[in-house]
Design a protein around this motif. Sequence first.
Motif, short mmCIF file in Angstrom:
data_model
loop_
_atom_site.label_atom_id
_atom_site.label_comp_id
_atom_site.label_asym_id
_atom_site.label_seq_id
_atom_site.Cartn_x
_atom_site.Cartn_y
_atom_site.Cartn_z
N GLY A 143 0.81 -1.21 0.00
CA GLY A 143 0.00 0.00 0.00
C GLY A 143 0.85 1.26 0.00
N GLY A 144 1.96 1.25 0.76
CA GLY A 144 2.84 2.42 0.77
C GLY A 144 3.53 2.64 -0.56
N GLN A 145 3.99 1.55 -1.20
CA GLN A 145 4.63 1.70 -2.52
C GLN A 145 3.63 2.20 -3.55
OE1 GLN A 145 5.95 -2.35 -2.84
NE2 GLN A 145 8.06 -1.86 -2.21
N ARG A 146 2.40 1.74 -3.46
CA ARG A 146 1.36 2.22 -4.39
C ARG A 146 1.16 3.72 -4.22
NH1 ARG A 146 -3.77 3.50 -3.34
NH2 ARG A 146 -5.27 3.52 -5.07
N ARG A 147 1.09 4.18 -2.95
CA ARG A 147 0.85 5.59 -2.69
C ARG A 147 2.01 6.45 -3.21
NH1 ARG A 147 -3.25 8.39 -2.71
NH2 ARG A 147 -1.93 9.50 -4.14
N ARG A 148 3.24 5.97 -3.01
CA ARG A 148 4.40 6.73 -3.49
C ARG A 148 4.47 6.74 -5.01
NH1 ARG A 148 8.29 7.67 0.67
NH2 ARG A 148 7.78 6.58 2.62
N LEU A 149 4.10 5.62 -5.64
CA LEU A 149 4.11 5.56 -7.10
C LEU A 149 3.08 6.53 -7.68
CD1 LEU A 149 5.43 4.13 -9.50
CD2 LEU A 149 3.63 2.39 -9.36
N LEU A 150 1.91 6.63 -7.05
CA LEU A 150 0.91 7.59 -7.51
C LEU A 150 1.39 9.02 -7.32
CD1 LEU A 150 -2.37 5.92 -6.13
CD2 LEU A 150 -1.60 6.02 -8.51
N LEU A 151 2.12 9.27 -6.25
CA LEU A 151 2.66 10.61 -6.03
C LEU A 151 3.72 10.94 -7.08
CD1 LEU A 151 2.88 13.19 -4.40
CD2 LEU A 151 4.43 12.01 -2.81
N ALA A 152 4.55 9.96 -7.44
CA ALA A 152 5.54 10.18 -8.50
C ALA A 152 4.85 10.48 -9.82
CB ALA A 152 6.44 8.95 -8.64
N ARG A 153 3.74 9.82 -10.06
CA ARG A 153 2.95 10.09 -11.27
C ARG A 153 2.50 11.54 -11.29
NH1 ARG A 153 -2.28 6.42 -12.01
NH2 ARG A 153 -0.70 4.81 -12.42
N ALA A 154 2.13 12.08 -10.14
CA ALA A 154 1.70 13.49 -10.07
C ALA A 154 2.87 14.43 -10.29
CB ALA A 154 1.03 13.75 -8.72
N LEU A 155 4.02 14.08 -9.74
CA LEU A 155 5.16 15.00 -9.81
C LEU A 155 5.69 15.17 -11.22
CD1 LEU A 155 7.19 13.97 -6.62
CD2 LEU A 155 5.55 15.85 -6.89
N ILE A 156 5.62 14.14 -12.05
CA ILE A 156 6.18 14.27 -13.40
C ILE A 156 5.25 15.01 -14.34
CG2 ILE A 156 7.50 12.13 -13.15
CD1 ILE A 156 5.47 10.83 -15.06
N ASN A 157 4.01 15.25 -13.90
CA ASN A 157 3.10 16.00 -14.75
C ASN A 157 3.56 17.45 -14.85
OD1 ASN A 157 0.41 17.60 -15.33
ND2 ASN A 157 0.04 15.46 -15.91
N ALA A 158 3.41 18.04 -16.03
CA ALA A 158 3.96 19.38 -16.29
C ALA A 158 3.00 20.51 -15.96
CB ALA A 158 4.39 19.48 -17.75
N ALA A 159 1.80 20.21 -15.47
CA ALA A 159 0.83 21.27 -15.19
C ALA A 159 1.37 22.21 -14.11
CB ALA A 159 -0.50 20.67 -14.74
N PRO A 160 1.16 23.51 -14.24
CA PRO A 160 1.67 24.46 -13.23
C PRO A 160 0.93 24.40 -11.91
CG PRO A 160 0.43 25.62 -14.94
CD PRO A 160 0.56 24.21 -15.41
N ILE A 161 -0.27 23.81 -11.88
CA ILE A 161 -1.04 23.71 -10.63
C ILE A 161 -1.42 22.24 -10.43
CG2 ILE A 161 -3.09 24.43 -9.36
CD1 ILE A 161 -3.17 26.95 -11.05
N LEU A 162 -1.04 21.68 -9.29
CA LEU A 162 -1.37 20.30 -8.96
C LEU A 162 -2.36 20.28 -7.80
CD1 LEU A 162 2.11 18.49 -9.06
CD2 LEU A 162 0.41 18.73 -10.88
N LEU A 163 -3.39 19.45 -7.94
CA LEU A 163 -4.38 19.23 -6.88
C LEU A 163 -4.26 17.77 -6.48
CD1 LEU A 163 -7.39 21.05 -8.60
CD2 LEU A 163 -5.65 22.05 -7.11
N ILE A 164 -3.73 17.52 -5.28
CA ILE A 164 -3.39 16.16 -4.86
C ILE A 164 -4.24 15.78 -3.64
CG2 ILE A 164 -1.55 14.58 -4.22
CD1 ILE A 164 0.44 16.47 -5.47
N ASP A 165 -4.94 14.64 -3.76
CA ASP A 165 -5.83 14.17 -2.70
C ASP A 165 -5.11 13.09 -1.88
OD1 ASP A 165 -7.95 13.65 -1.09
OD2 ASP A 165 -9.36 13.16 -2.69
N GLU A 166 -4.91 13.36 -0.60
CA GLU A 166 -4.31 12.41 0.35
C GLU A 166 -3.02 11.79 -0.18
OE1 GLU A 166 -5.15 12.09 3.32
OE2 GLU A 166 -7.24 12.69 3.50
N PRO A 167 -1.95 12.56 -0.38
CA PRO A 167 -0.71 12.01 -0.96
C PRO A 167 0.04 11.08 -0.02
CG PRO A 167 -0.36 14.27 -0.28
CD PRO A 167 -1.83 14.00 -0.11
N ALA A 168 -0.29 11.08 1.28
CA ALA A 168 0.45 10.25 2.24
C ALA A 168 -0.39 9.13 2.81
CB ALA A 168 1.00 11.13 3.38
N GLU A 169 -1.51 8.83 2.18
CA GLU A 169 -2.36 7.73 2.64
C GLU A 169 -1.59 6.42 2.55
OE1 GLU A 169 -6.04 6.57 4.28
OE2 GLU A 169 -5.28 8.55 3.76
#
Length: 549
Positions: free
Chosen positions: A459-485
């Motif tokens: 579960g922790g690796q899944r959460r970190r992988l999803l966060l990495a997916r968000a970080l590589i996105n080039a959008a100037p504004i990120l809206l992230i829901d529960e990044p440390a779940e």
Amino acid sequence: MGLLELRGKPVAKSLGLGVLGAGSALALAALSAWLITRAWQMPPVLYLSVAVTAVRALGISRGLFRYLERLATHDLALDAMSTARRRLYQALAGGPSGYSVSLRRGELLARTGSDVDEIGNAVIRALIPIGVSSVVSGAAVAVMAIVSWWAALALALCLVVSAVIAPWLAARGAARATREGAAAQQRSAEAVMTLLDHAPELAVARRQQGVLADARAAELDTERSADRGAAQGAWGTAAMPLAVGISVMVASLVGIGLANEVSPMALGVLILLPLSAFESTGAMTEAALQLQRSRGAARRIMAMIDRSDDYRPVKPRLSPGLERGEIRVRGLRWGWPGGTEFGGDTGLDLDIAPGTRIAVVGPSGCGKSTLLLTLAGLLNPVAGSVEHAEDIESMVRYFAEDGHIFVTSVRENLLVSRGDAVEDELMSAIERVGLGAWVRGLPDGLDTELDAGADSISGGQRRRLLLARALINAAPILLIDEPAENLDRSDAAIVQAQLLDGHGGMLEPERAMVMVTHQLPRDHRADLVVDLTACSPEEKAVAESRNRE
């Protein structure tokens, strides 16, 4: 049935093969009756050779045509179910984005899975059998009418009872059981999905047994509903042998009255033909029950599609006075269509500028995730405005808490966020979220296949992988829901503190981020904290100068 897009030629093929199979059985019964009574007269054997050969041919063709009909009907049904699923996916994908993200996984699984299967079963177990039975029953009555009108009338009435009245009564009684069963099945699917998706959290919160109990109760309700439907269907099934018995008795009495007027062979056909005629009506009770189940499934699917009408397409509100990467929120009240409204009486005022770090906190159900969906342009504001500098699709990205891990490589799971990201960018994101050592230890590194999707990792690796997916996105504004779940308390605090710190190294300083969390770290350096505890946002002061030191 319009959802299946049935084509005339395949339907006619299945119906024709079914009629040939049932017709062979009917002709076999009539010819066998003639052969038995003719053989009783002890004619020369050569007189019977054609009939004997025909009986063998009909016996073979009966099984052959039924086999071919099964192949054609199942091919028709599978093609129709594929078409229904394609149209359903297109309707959901082409509808408002806010509605798509609002669907519960249990409901979506039930609609696209078992409900579409039920609609396809209508072709196999209802439409084709009903068509075959109608043709063959009409042929049997016509043959009986050649011998006796009274026997034909009795056979027609008994066929109506077994093929129409009894199935209708059974289907009517089973309608309630079908509705209850569908509701219980959906509850069961939702409980199972909750257990699969949140097993660790439920275990920690000691709620796993409660969810298991809900799943067991839903399964028991499903079984009880099925038992009630089976009991109703049994009454309809019992009508067929009763109708057969009455028809044969009437035919026998008519035969006695015609004993001096017709040949023994005609009497044999008169008495034995009804036994085969009712063979095609035996499936009518099940066909009626299947139609009832299929109609219920179709209603649920169409209701899911029709609910999207409540979600109006979001029209971005552009403001020429804003710079790229800025969002201005004024008097915002938000919520799902027909659901609870959030934002209090005055609404939320919020300014998101390049480099801004904002945390949204509050208990479950206070509208945190819904606020992100509104800021992302997936839901229309209930009141107030959300203004952007340019097209929101190129400026804002929303990353949900329950993002999907696909059955593919680690690399491809990251590239779904940004397809042109190069190796160095991917590894940089992986290192920042703390998965560098794990990826380097994999057999093929980023190209290692996750054969079971999310079940291949913790579960922790899944959460970190999803966060990495968000970080590589080039959008100037990120809206992230529960990044440390699913992370332990200390790791969650570190990850969130780095995200909320403009110079923490997790996210580029010039990019803005709004983060939803239940547990805000004490040493955070967020520019703004929006507390939705009382559904009326309250700003907690965090000096901007402190965050930029």
